[in-house]
Design a protein around this motif. Sequence first.
Motif, PDB file in Angstrom:
ATOM      1  N   HIS A  84      34.274  63.280  69.884  1.00  0.00           N
ATOM      2  CA  HIS A  84      33.264  62.662  70.757  1.00  0.00           C
ATOM      3  C   HIS A  84      32.896  61.270  70.245  1.00  0.00           C
ATOM      4  CE1 HIS A  84      31.787  66.517  73.019  1.00  0.00           C
ATOM      5  NE2 HIS A  84      33.045  66.202  73.249  1.00  0.00           N
ATOM      6  N   PHE A 121      28.517  61.627  81.560  1.00  0.00           N
ATOM      7  CA  PHE A 121      28.311  61.741  80.103  1.00  0.00           C
ATOM      8  C   PHE A 121      28.792  60.425  79.507  1.00  0.00           C
ATOM      9  CE2 PHE A 121      32.357  63.486  81.392  1.00  0.00           C
ATOM     10  CZ  PHE A 121      33.274  62.880  80.522  1.00  0.00           C
ATOM     11  N   GLU A 141      41.531  71.461  78.592  1.00  0.00           N
ATOM     12  CA  GLU A 141      41.573  70.249  77.780  1.00  0.00           C
ATOM     13  C   GLU A 141      42.064  70.451  76.348  1.00  0.00           C
ATOM     14  OE1 GLU A 141      37.614  68.777  76.621  1.00  0.00           O
ATOM     15  OE2 GLU A 141      36.780  70.174  78.084  1.00  0.00           O
ATOM     16  N   HIS A 163      35.613  74.638  79.773  1.00  0.00           N
ATOM     17  CA  HIS A 163      34.196  74.882  80.073  1.00  0.00           C
ATOM     18  C   HIS A 163      34.025  74.751  81.571  1.00  0.00           C
ATOM     19  CE1 HIS A 163      33.601  70.480  80.526  1.00  0.00           C
ATOM     20  NE2 HIS A 163      34.266  70.339  79.391  1.00  0.00           N
TER      21      HIS A 163
HETATM   22  N1  GLY Z   1      33.692  65.125  77.805  1.00  0.00           N
HETATM   23  C1  GLY Z   1      33.281  66.224  77.039  1.00  0.00           C
HETATM   24  C2  GLY Z   1      34.209  67.341  77.152  1.00  0.00           C
HETATM   25  O1  GLY Z   1      35.350  67.137  77.493  1.00  0.00           O
HETATM   26  O2  GLY Z   1      33.885  68.477  76.996  1.00  0.00           O
END
Ligand code: GLY
Length: 491
Positions: free
Chosen positions: A265, A251, A414, A372
Amino acid sequence: MKKYLSLLIYLLIITGCNHPGGRSWMIPVSIDPSDLAYTPSQMESFEARRSQVIDSLNNSFVILKSTAPCSFNRHEFRPNNYFYYLTGYEAAGSYAILSSDPQQKFTLSLPPESIRSLIYSGGALPAEEIQEQYGPDNLVSYKEARSLMDSLVQTGATIYTDRSDIAFLAKLQKMAGEDGSTQFSNIASLVDEMRVIKESMEVEKLQKACNITARALTNVMKECRPEMYEFEMEALIEGTFLEYGSAMPGFNSIVGSGPNSTILHYEPNTRLMKSGDLLLMDIGAEYAYYTADITRTIPVNGKFTPEQRSIYQLVLDAQLAAIEQMKPGKMFMDGHMAAKEVIVNGLTELGLITDPTSPWQIKFYILYPSSHFLGLDVHDVGDKGGSFAQFMEQTPLDSMKSRVLEAGMVLTIEPGLYFREKGLEQLPKIFASEADSIEIAEFIEEVRPIYEQYVNTGVRIEDDILITTRGNINLSRYAPKEIEDIEQLMK
Ligand code: GLY
Ligand code: MN
Ligand code: MN
């Protein structure tokens, strides 16, 4: 499959997955692209996946195309994830057709070949090698595949395809004609659950992707200085990816300093970094199409200020509490809930939350669910047992229902905290419909003097966690995240 996963986990442990110490941060990653090739026994996994899908086809077919749409000279070729997951084949412009007909279970087409493609792109593998390596029942030319597809979409049978490849779907629909009797169902309904539980060969790719990414992060920790640009760090990161055989990031790299660390982002990566800034890097090497997704936040001058330190440690404590929850039987969102509890308590102690039971005060700071799935897609497929909106709506007292964790799942943890310059000013607008305006005004007045000390501080710490039968393995464990380790490495 479980047997292989246990073996792999054992190998990971004996090859040094324990917390690395000292200054050298020995990351077990080598420049050795031989691990990009699959062994014959690994190729059997692709066959097993196809069999599983074919078993659920009842007078219906799967048609997939290898390439996702991309424009010439803009993007490197990368196969469609479903096509790749079911074939292991990597050439552009090929089709895979699966059917329950025993003679034609797996049809694969050669890529289209023209003088132009030979001149510009070189030739594909010889047909005999494709046959031997990928084992289709029928290996057909591009033209033959097109006419087979043409006839299949006319039969009125259900066709499973990747409905997110809009251009290909439109092409199939056009082939099927106007009468609308052919149903185009989403291949996701047959394959996504399979993709949730990673096989050992997938875990190996993810581990290498994580190790390359950890190497990139430690390289930045060693090289980062004030008065350098964010894109110099991005160059070091993506250069490291390439150096170790990762063809591209999974990404767009997020490399944000100072105020940009608070933009979730942020992607331009153009700012000149200043002493006293934090630098947030959310990056992931893709290896054999599996992507890492790791975030580290560091002080540009090598030393956290006391304010940065207190926010960083709070996020780290939250993240560690969340990782503790990562074991079979726990729920997908249990990590998020554990992180949330630590953060809400910490912010209340700091005076940044005045009512720890207030949903809107919590939502002001906690902006997204902390996990996720991870795999071929950075936000990988699979049912999480709830939606983003449901996960965000919970109040602190709710016990959160989501999906039960199982060995073989890989997910991120995260948590983050972001103090935007105009954050408090945005509050009345954000919560206009869910909080009393006087309550909001009182909150702003009380919190402002403290909030201002943290403005332009953005901290996210993200790891990639494999659920195992006994608990978990942190695949991104080689990327330093303790304050003293980061400061030591940056000296
Ligand atoms: N890098 C995108 C996320 O951490 O979801
Ligand atoms: Mn990320
Ligand atoms: Mn992520």
